[in-house]
Every structure is written in structure tokens, then in C-alpha cells.
Design an enzyme around this catalytic site. Structure first.
Site, PDB file in Angstrom:
ATOM      1  N   ARG A 211       1.695  54.824  11.550  1.00 27.09           N
ATOM      2  CA  ARG A 211       1.525  53.581  12.296  1.00 27.09           C
ATOM      3  C   ARG A 211       2.427  52.509  11.676  1.00 27.09           C
ATOM      4  O   ARG A 211       2.251  52.174  10.502  1.00 27.09           O
ATOM      5  CB  ARG A 211       0.065  53.092  12.229  1.00 27.09           C
ATOM      6  CG  ARG A 211      -0.976  54.117  12.683  1.00 27.09           C
ATOM      7  CD  ARG A 211      -1.066  54.215  14.190  1.00 27.09           C
ATOM      8  NE  ARG A 211      -1.794  55.393  14.615  1.00 27.09           N
ATOM      9  CZ  ARG A 211      -3.057  55.399  15.046  1.00 27.09           C
ATOM     10  NH1 ARG A 211      -3.724  54.272  15.106  1.00 27.09           N
ATOM     11  NH2 ARG A 211      -3.636  56.518  15.416  1.00 27.09           N
ATOM     12  N   GLU A 213       2.473  49.479  11.358  1.00 25.64           N
ATOM     13  CA  GLU A 213       1.754  48.191  11.402  1.00 25.64           C
ATOM     14  C   GLU A 213       1.998  47.448  10.113  1.00 25.64           C
ATOM     15  O   GLU A 213       1.862  48.019   9.033  1.00 25.64           O
ATOM     16  CB  GLU A 213       0.245  48.441  11.535  1.00 25.64           C
ATOM     17  CG  GLU A 213      -0.161  48.938  12.897  1.00 25.64           C
ATOM     18  CD  GLU A 213      -1.506  49.669  12.869  1.00 25.64           C
ATOM     19  OE1 GLU A 213      -2.072  49.876  11.780  1.00 25.64           O
ATOM     20  OE2 GLU A 213      -1.956  50.044  13.959  1.00 25.64           O
ATOM     21  N   ARG A 219      -7.870  48.615   4.314  1.00 24.95           N
ATOM     22  CA  ARG A 219      -8.178  49.850   5.058  1.00 24.95           C
ATOM     23  C   ARG A 219      -7.053  50.339   5.959  1.00 24.95           C
ATOM     24  O   ARG A 219      -7.251  51.273   6.720  1.00 24.95           O
ATOM     25  CB  ARG A 219      -9.482  49.674   5.836  1.00 24.95           C
ATOM     26  CG  ARG A 219      -9.459  48.554   6.842  1.00 24.95           C
ATOM     27  CD  ARG A 219     -10.872  48.229   7.328  1.00 24.95           C
ATOM     28  NE  ARG A 219     -10.844  47.506   8.565  1.00 24.95           N
ATOM     29  CZ  ARG A 219     -10.467  46.238   8.705  1.00 24.95           C
ATOM     30  NH1 ARG A 219     -10.101  45.531   7.642  1.00 24.95           N
ATOM     31  NH2 ARG A 219     -10.448  45.662   9.873  1.00 24.95           N
ATOM     32  N   HIS A 220      -5.870  49.696   5.889  1.00 27.78           N
ATOM     33  CA  HIS A 220      -4.725  50.136   6.681  1.00 27.78           C
ATOM     34  C   HIS A 220      -3.570  50.592   5.795  1.00 27.78           C
ATOM     35  O   HIS A 220      -3.216  49.911   4.842  1.00 27.78           O
ATOM     36  CB  HIS A 220      -4.188  49.003   7.571  1.00 27.78           C
ATOM     37  CG  HIS A 220      -5.091  48.672   8.713  1.00 27.78           C
ATOM     38  ND1 HIS A 220      -6.058  47.706   8.619  1.00 27.78           N
ATOM     39  CD2 HIS A 220      -5.176  49.184   9.954  1.00 27.78           C
ATOM     40  CE1 HIS A 220      -6.711  47.638   9.776  1.00 27.78           C
ATOM     41  NE2 HIS A 220      -6.197  48.519  10.604  1.00 27.78           N
ATOM     42  N   GLU A 347     -14.363  50.971  10.495  1.00 27.54           N
ATOM     43  CA  GLU A 347     -14.215  52.003  11.529  1.00 27.54           C
ATOM     44  C   GLU A 347     -13.655  53.272  10.898  1.00 27.54           C
ATOM     45  O   GLU A 347     -12.625  53.230  10.233  1.00 27.54           O
ATOM     46  CB  GLU A 347     -13.247  51.485  12.601  1.00 27.54           C
ATOM     47  CG  GLU A 347     -12.973  52.506  13.692  1.00 27.54           C
ATOM     48  CD  GLU A 347     -11.693  52.195  14.470  1.00 27.54           C
ATOM     49  OE1 GLU A 347     -11.463  51.016  14.822  1.00 27.54           O
ATOM     50  OE2 GLU A 347     -10.918  53.147  14.712  1.00 27.54           O
ATOM     51  N   SER A 350     -12.493  57.209  16.146  1.00 28.70           N
ATOM     52  CA  SER A 350     -12.710  56.767  17.514  1.00 28.70           C
ATOM     53  C   SER A 350     -12.402  57.917  18.450  1.00 28.70           C
ATOM     54  O   SER A 350     -11.671  58.851  18.105  1.00 28.70           O
ATOM     55  CB  SER A 350     -11.885  55.522  17.827  1.00 28.70           C
ATOM     56  OG  SER A 350     -10.538  55.859  17.902  1.00 28.70           O
ATOM     57  N   ARG A 398     -10.214  57.020   5.176  1.00 28.21           N
ATOM     58  CA  ARG A 398     -11.308  56.033   5.278  1.00 28.21           C
ATOM     59  C   ARG A 398     -12.664  56.668   4.992  1.00 28.21           C
ATOM     60  O   ARG A 398     -13.530  56.054   4.372  1.00 28.21           O
ATOM     61  CB  ARG A 398     -11.319  55.388   6.660  1.00 28.21           C
ATOM     62  CG  ARG A 398     -10.178  54.421   6.835  1.00 28.21           C
ATOM     63  CD  ARG A 398     -10.452  53.483   7.980  1.00 28.21           C
ATOM     64  NE  ARG A 398      -9.260  52.720   8.289  1.00 28.21           N
ATOM     65  CZ  ARG A 398      -9.109  52.015   9.405  1.00 28.21           C
ATOM     66  NH1 ARG A 398     -10.092  51.979  10.303  1.00 28.21           N
ATOM     67  NH2 ARG A 398      -8.006  51.339   9.612  1.00 28.21           N
TER      68      ARG A 398
HETATM   69  P1  AMO Z   1      -7.333  55.491  16.428  1.00 29.73           P
HETATM   70  O1  AMO Z   1      -6.038  54.812  16.641  1.00 29.73           O
HETATM   71  O2  AMO Z   1      -8.574  54.665  16.508  1.00 29.73           O
HETATM   72  O3  AMO Z   1      -7.542  56.647  17.509  1.00 29.73           O
HETATM   73  O4  AMO Z   1      -7.310  56.234  15.046  1.00 29.73           O
HETATM   74  C1  AMO Z   1      -8.362  57.105  14.649  1.00 29.73           C
HETATM   75  C2  AMO Z   1      -8.829  56.801  13.234  1.00 29.73           C
HETATM   76  O5  AMO Z   1      -7.736  56.888  12.343  1.00 29.73           O
HETATM   77  C3  AMO Z   1      -7.893  55.957  11.283  1.00 29.73           C
HETATM   78  N1  AMO Z   1      -6.765  55.021  11.252  1.00 29.73           N
HETATM   79  C4  AMO Z   1      -6.181  54.553  10.129  1.00 29.73           C
HETATM   80  N2  AMO Z   1      -6.432  54.793   8.834  1.00 29.73           N
HETATM   81  C5  AMO Z   1      -5.655  54.163   7.930  1.00 29.73           C
HETATM   82  N3  AMO Z   1      -4.646  53.322   8.243  1.00 29.73           N
HETATM   83  C6  AMO Z   1      -4.356  53.051   9.529  1.00 29.73           C
HETATM   84  N4  AMO Z   1      -3.333  52.233   9.824  1.00 29.73           N
HETATM   85  C7  AMO Z   1      -5.136  53.679  10.548  1.00 29.73           C
HETATM   86  N5  AMO Z   1      -5.130  53.654  11.903  1.00 29.73           N
HETATM   87  C8  AMO Z   1      -6.117  54.474  12.311  1.00 29.73           C
HETATM   88  C9  AMO Z   1      -9.184  55.210  11.534  1.00 29.73           C
HETATM   89  C10 AMO Z   1      -9.367  55.388  13.023  1.00 29.73           C
HETATM   90  O6  AMO Z   1     -10.712  55.286  13.419  1.00 29.73           O
HETATM   91  N6  AMO Z   1      -5.979  59.302  19.412  1.00 29.73           N
HETATM   92  C11 AMO Z   1      -7.094  58.469  18.994  1.00 29.73           C
HETATM   93  C12 AMO Z   1      -8.289  59.279  18.607  1.00 29.73           C
HETATM   94  C13 AMO Z   1      -8.915  60.021  19.779  1.00 29.73           C
HETATM   95  O7  AMO Z   1      -9.291  59.372  20.759  1.00 29.73           O
HETATM   96  O8  AMO Z   1      -9.031  61.260  19.690  1.00 29.73           O
HETATM   97  C14 AMO Z   1      -6.635  57.601  17.828  1.00 29.73           C
HETATM   98  O9  AMO Z   1      -5.618  57.805  17.237  1.00 29.73           O
HETATM   99  O10 AMO Z   1     -10.197  55.832  10.806  1.00 29.73           O
END
Ligand code: AMO
Length: 424
Positions: A211, A213, A219-220, A347, A350, A398
Site C-alpha cells: 500500500r 500510503e 498500525r500502518h 481493525e 475486512s 496486526r
Molecule cells: P483491507 O484493505 O481492509 O481489505 O485490508 C485487509 C486487512 O489488511 C490489513 N491492512 C494493513 N496492515 C498494515 N498496514 C497497512 N497499510 C494495511 N492495510 C490493510 C488490515 C486490514 O483489515 N481485499 C480486501 C479484503 C477482502 O475483502 O477480502 C482488503 O484488502 O488488518
């Protein structure tokens, strides 16, 4: 190396008194007491004491006296019962690799180091029992996930991480030069896992997700390990049940296998209270202040929710459709068949029921500003007979952060990547 290890430190106990052993590890402590020199040698499993005597050990004594702490040594000798503890009286004391001081951090853990120092010296930091424990727990959990899903008839799949179009919205993509063409690092295996469950019925993948971001939170990160599941003939309630059972199984297995690791960390293993409550978005909205109806919750609202619900797992279900990606099925009233798994305010996962008709997918792609032409490789699969399906993505890092109660996600990733950190 001339000598081979015969025992790990943890195995050198009273049952071996009188026997010859060879251990290998790092010198943690050196304690001279008059004509005696006590050394402790640490390996992956624990520490062993080695005793040298100036009058009897001559050359070995000299080597041992000179060798700096944290050097890697091989020690062969007889196991003896010392004053209350087992020790080795060496016949061989070989310095395999000498440590050069000052070291960036103190591997005995007595002087805690800051997180950047720990991350810059990762292998050295892993000699600290409380840091090593995190990664042993992570390994147990990764294994438990595979065990659990294989036990439920899932097929493990491996999908490409170099892709041609976004799956989770265009904003957070890393662009790469793919031999002169534009490509991206996969944000998730979303579309591939949906395609594969149209043939393999139930699939999972444990793999990196990227990502782009510029988030500076605890947590990111820009690269994390995602556990992805997709199930044919299932809806979001079915896959929430599966996720709850999986998380409970992981906690249970880790509690059984990692007692020493939790002791080193100074925390109790999580014992999830079941069933995990399922709050609707509307109910959660009523519990917090300052939220805008229809939008995602911001950190202050998640914190407030976490305080109200407490330190436990729960789901937030039925999110407004506009907060969710194009592939999530709508359920009327502007809501969707979707969920987030939370622990307190964080979170963890999802997921949801998926759109399973081509026309609906095309409409939702356009609505979210994406061009269906870029997704033709995916849309055409829906002309070949696709069963209704549902799934989720769980952030492994996480989950481990929560299980080990670490403040920062970077603590549970060996070599974390974030907007600043690309090395080591
Ligand atoms: P989503 O984007 O919510 O859903 O990502 C799923 C889970 O991945 C983790 N996560 C992260 N952990 C650390 N750093 C980050 N930048 C980060 N971004 C996300 C979180 C999050 O809940 N395709 C959908 C899932 C699905 O519907 O099957 C998806 O990617 O724990």
C-alpha cells in the site's frame, strides 16, 4: 568448522551430567570470580553456563578471557553439576566469529533500545528473548492458519504481486517499471482469489500486500502480510464464522505452544471471548461522537468505540456501500454485506459477500471512478459461471501486534517498510 553442535542450550540439563556435549552460541555474560571465569552462552533456545579455571585450562582460559561478549563460540566439554546449576567444563573453546564493540544495542535486553535502533540491527535484536518471542509467536500463528484452513478443505494459492490494475482503489498503488510497461505492486489478491474460488471452491493465500500510503501511524506499513480467504457458496455471515473460529484457534494454539514466549514478553496469551459481538455500523455510529453518517470512522471514533467495547474481538457489520470497494455486494438502504473484524480500536480484517454478476460489477466500477476496460481480464470470468462467494483479508501483522500487545506494528515485522524505511 571442525566441531559439530550436539545440543541446544535448553537440552543441557541434569540428565546429561557426566556426558560430553558441544554447544554453539553467543557469549552473553562473562563473570570472573578470582581464578574462575563463568560464561553464559546463549543460543536460540536459552543459555548454558560454561566454567573455566585459570589453573587448569591454560590456553582455553586465555581465549575465553579475551573474547568479547556476543562473539559466536563453539564449546565442547563435559557436563558437570556446579553450585546449584549445570555447567560445561570445556575441552574445546573455539571463537568462530568475534563481535566488534561497541554493538548498536545490548542483546541481554538489560538496556532497552529505541525502535529505530532495534530495526536497524534486526538480527542482533533477535538475541533479546522478549524480541525473539514475537517472531516465534508469529511463526506459530502462521502455521496454525495453514493447519486450520487445510483442515477445512482450503487450497493454498499463490497469485502475482506484479499486476496491471488496481484492486483496492487507485490512490495507494506503487507503480513499477515493468520492462518498459506500467505495472503495480498488488494491494491484495482480491480479484485473483475471487476468480480461483470459481474453480477451486475455497482458497487461501498468505502473502505480502503493498500500500503506497504515506501513513505515519502505529498500525500502518507499506508492506504487510495478508491472509486472504475466498469461499464459494458462502455469504458474509459464513465467512465471519470462519474468521472467528480461525482467530480463536490461533490464540489457542499459540497459548499452548508459546508459554515461554509470553512469559518473556510479560503478557498473558489472549483467550478470546466468544461469540465475537456483531455490531452494525448504525449501532457503532450511535456509540461514538463526531462521526459523519455514511463515512468511515476516523481514529478518534475508533478509539472511543474501543474504550466502550473493551479489549476484545468484535465485528462491525453492514457498512455503508460507499465506504467499501466495488466488489462488495450491496444490501439495500445504501448499506452492504460487509464487515470489519476489530480488536478494541484496531481493525484486523475486512471482508464481505461479493458482487457476482458482470453487469453489477461494471456499474460499481464506474461509480468508483474506475474504467471497466482495465478489468476486462476479470469481468470475462463472470461470463463463465461464477458461484456466489464471500471472503476476507486479515492483516497478520496486526493480529500479532494485538496478541503480543505491542505498541507499534513495526515491532512485529522483521524488516518493516514505511514511507521512510526501505533499509535494511
Ligand atoms: P483491507 O484493505 O481492509 O481489505 O485490508 C485487509 C486487512 O489488511 C490489513 N491492512 C494493513 N496492515 C498494515 N498496514 C497497512 N497499510 C494495511 N492495510 C490493510 C488490515 C486490514 O483489515 N481485499 C480486501 C479484503 C477482502 O475483502 O477480502 C482488503 O484488502 O488488518
Amino acid at each position: 568448522m571442525k566441531v559439530k553442535r550436539t545440543r541446544y542450550a535448553k537440552e543441557v540439563d541434569e540428565s546429561l551430567v557426566g556426558r560430553e556435549v558441544t554447544i554453539a552460541g553467543w557469549i552473553e555474560d562473562k563473570r570472573p570470580v578470582g581464578k574462575l571465569l563463568f560464561l553464559t552462552v546463549r543460543d536460540r533456545t536459552g543459555v548454558t553456563q560454561v566454567l573455566l579455571k585459570r589453573n587448569e585450562d591454560g590456553e582455553l582460559w586465555e581465549v575465553a578471557e579475551r573474547v568479547p561478549r556476543q562473539s559466536f563460540v563453539v564449546v565442547s566439554g563435559t557436563v558437570k553439576m556446579g553450585a546449584g546449576r549445570v555447567e560445561i567444563r570445556p575441552k574445546v573453546f573455539e571463537v568462530v566469529s568475534e563481535a566488534r564493540h561497541p554493538l548498536p544495542l545490548d542483546p541481554s535486553g538489560r538496556t532497552p533500545a529505541s525502535l529505530p535502533v532495534v530495526l536497524d540491527a534486526r538480527p542482533l535484536s533477535l538475541r533479546v528473548p522478549a524480541i525473539k518471542a514475537i517472531f516465534k509467536i508469529k511463526s506459530t500463528v502462521a502455521n496454525a492458519i495453514r493447519e486450520f484452513l487445510h483442515g477445512r478443505g482450503f487450497v493454498e494459492v499463490h497469485t502475482p504481486k506484479l499486476i496491471s490494475s488496481a484492486t483496492e482503489g487507485g490512490a495507494a498503488l506503487f507503480e513499477v517499471d515493468y520492462l518498459g510497461r506500467k505495472a503495480y505492486l498488488a494491494q491484495s489478491p482480491q480479484l485473483y482469489k475471487e476468480q480461483l474460488c470459481a474453480a477451486l471452491d475455497r482458497v487461501f493465500e498468505v502473502a505480502p500486500a503493498f500500500r503506497a500510503e504515506k501513513s505515519h501511524t502505529t498500525r500502518h506499513v507499506t508492506e504487510f502480510t495478508s491472509v486472504d480467504v475466498e469461499v464459494a457458496f458462502a455469504d458474509y455471515n459464513d465467512v465471519m464464522d470462519l474468521l472467528e473460529e480461525l482467530v480463536a484457534y490461533c490464540c489457542e494454539r499459540s497459548a499452548e505452544e508459546d508459554a515461554d514466549e509470553y512469559a518473556a514478553l510479560g503478557v498473558e496469551p489472549l483467550k478470546p471471548e466468544r461469540p465475537f459481538p456483531r455490531l452494525t455500523y448504525d449501532e457503532a455510529f450511535e456509540m461514538v461522537s463526531g462521526a459523519v453518517y455514511g463515512d468511515d470512522f476516523e481514529t478518534p471514533q475508533l478509539r472511543e468505540l474501543g474504550e466502550k467495547v473493551g479489549e476484545r474481538f468484535y465485528f462491525i457489520v453492514d457498512w455503508p456501500a460507499k465506504t467499501k470497494p466495488f466488489y462488495i455486494k450491496e444490501k439495500g438502504g445504501g448499506l452492504s454485506e460487509s464487515f470489519d473484524l476489530m480488536f478494541s480500536w484496531v481493525e484486523l480484517a475486512s471482508g464481505g459477500t461479493r458482487v457476482d454478476g458482470r453487469g453489477e460489477l461494471e456499474r460499481k466500477l464506474k461509480e468508483q471512478g474506475l474504467d471497466p476496460k482495465d478489468f476486462e481480464y476479470h469481468l470475462r470470468v463472470f461470463d463463465w459461471g461464477v458461484p456466489p462467494h464471500a471472503g476476507w483479508g486479515l492483516g497478520l501483522d496486526r493480529l500479532i501486534q494485538v496478541m503480543t500487545r505491542r505498541e507499534n506494528i513495526r515491532e512485529v515485522i522483521l524488516y518493516p517498510r514505511d514511507p521512510e524505511r526501505l533499509v535494511p
